[in-house]
Design an enzyme around this catalytic site. Structure first.
Site, mmCIF file in Angstrom:
data_model
loop_
_atom_site.group_PDB
_atom_site.id
_atom_site.type_symbol
_atom_site.label_atom_id
_atom_site.label_comp_id
_atom_site.label_asym_id
_atom_site.label_seq_id
_atom_site.Cartn_x
_atom_site.Cartn_y
_atom_site.Cartn_z
ATOM 1 N N SER A 150 0.831 -1.203 0.000
ATOM 2 C CA SER A 150 0.000 0.000 0.000
ATOM 3 C C SER A 150 0.870 1.260 0.000
ATOM 4 C CB SER A 150 -0.967 -0.046 1.185
ATOM 5 O OG SER A 150 -1.993 0.897 1.045
ATOM 6 N N ASP A 231 -10.071 -5.571 -3.666
ATOM 7 C CA ASP A 231 -9.514 -4.514 -2.817
ATOM 8 C C ASP A 231 -10.434 -3.291 -2.859
ATOM 9 O OD1 ASP A 231 -7.932 -2.439 -1.672
ATOM 10 O OD2 ASP A 231 -6.095 -3.474 -2.281
ATOM 11 N N HIS A 264 -7.282 -6.100 0.669
ATOM 12 C CA HIS A 264 -6.117 -5.270 0.985
ATOM 13 C C HIS A 264 -5.395 -5.717 2.246
ATOM 14 C CE1 HIS A 264 -4.052 -1.501 -0.041
ATOM 15 N NE2 HIS A 264 -4.000 -1.184 1.235
#
Length: 286
Positions: A150, A231, A264
């Site tokens: 991320s 995600d 995620h």
């Protein structure tokens, strides 16, 4: 070179998962970092992979949730997992929001008050921390790679693209690929680098992987990216921007794997961390 203090030590797959603290010159505060030392490190120097975590994380998330120690032990790799920002530096508002300030350093070097005194995460990750690790642990100094998740995926990509030749390979899980065009990125860049959210800022582009890939002229670099199809943050991550930018790049080889059903979370990371370590081993052991 600052001294390091052992915070914790746990045996894992024949090696040792340790956390240390030290006084950082770049960040001007005390910082923690995790180091996994595989059993092979007892017999001589081994390569290093740096892991950069995402928003709200500390040095603990990856080492507790990713399950990387098993594969690092199998391949004889040190893994270093630093914190994601300076801590406790008493900047007004540093703890007010989850996506800016504490836990959200974005791996840039801030140039705006009041952040520029402490928020030098890029210099910390690419210069101070490697120097410290190489001086304190049995590393092969010219065998290092970098990966992240991320915000940390963004960090890993820009470190490799800006510090051309420093890293043998790079990989990322769900990276923020085009932060100049994401809400998260614009908020962070406006605060740390100046400018306004929603406006085009050329000085932001030197911290954006999509933009950096367009002008990359370093040695060949192999990039592996895994992205979960489920995600919920896809609008912030924009892998399609990076894919388009590297389409005709000669020195960059990018593989983006869209993983059906994955989100995620660290469940996603743990599912594919073995692939990422093997990706780096190809270059660290060659």
């Amino acid at each position: 070179m600052s001294e390091i203090t052992l915070v914790s030590s746990n045996k894992s797959f024949g090696g040792w998962q340790k956390i240390y603290s030290h006084e950082s010159t770049e960040l001007q505060c005390r910082m923690n970092f995790g180091v996994y030392l595989p059993p092979q490190a007892e017999n001589g120097p081994v390569p290093v992979i740096y892991w950069l975590s995402g928003l709200t994380c500390t040095e603990a998330n990856f080492i507790q949730k990713a399950g990387a120690q098993k594969y690092a032990a199998e391949h004889g790799i040190i893994i270093v997992a630093p914190d994601t920002s300076p801590r406790g530096v008493n900047i007004p508002g540093e703890d007010d929001s989850w996506d800016f300030g504490s836990g959200a350093g974005f791996y840039v070097d801030a140039n705006q008050e009041p952040w520029k005194k402490h928020y030098k995460m890029f210099s910390y990750i690419t210069s101070e921390l490697p120097s410290l690790i190489n001086s304190k642990f049995p590393t092969i100094k010219d065998k290092q790679s970098i990966m992240g998740h991320s915000m940390g995926g963004h960090g890993a990509l820009i470190c490799a693209l800006k510090c051309q030749g420093q890293y043998k390979s790079v990989s990322a899980f769900a990276p923020i690929c085009n932060p100049v065009r994401s809400v998260w990125g614009q908020k962070a860049f406006a605060g740390y680098l100046g400018g306004k959210e929603g406006e085009e800022n050329n000085h932001w582009k030197v911290w954006d992987a999509t933009e950096l890939s367009k002008v990359y002229n370093g040695p060949p670099l192999d990039i592996l990216i895994d992205q979960g199809k489920d995600d919920s943050f896809m609008v912030e991550l924009q892998p399609e921007s990076l894919i388009a930018a590297v389409k005709d790049a000669e020195a960059l080889h990018v593989v983006v794997r869209m993983q059906e059903g994955y989100d995620h979370s660290y469940f996603f990371i743990a599912s594919f961390i073995e692939d990422h370590i093997k990706h780096h081993v190809k270059y660290l052991k060659s």
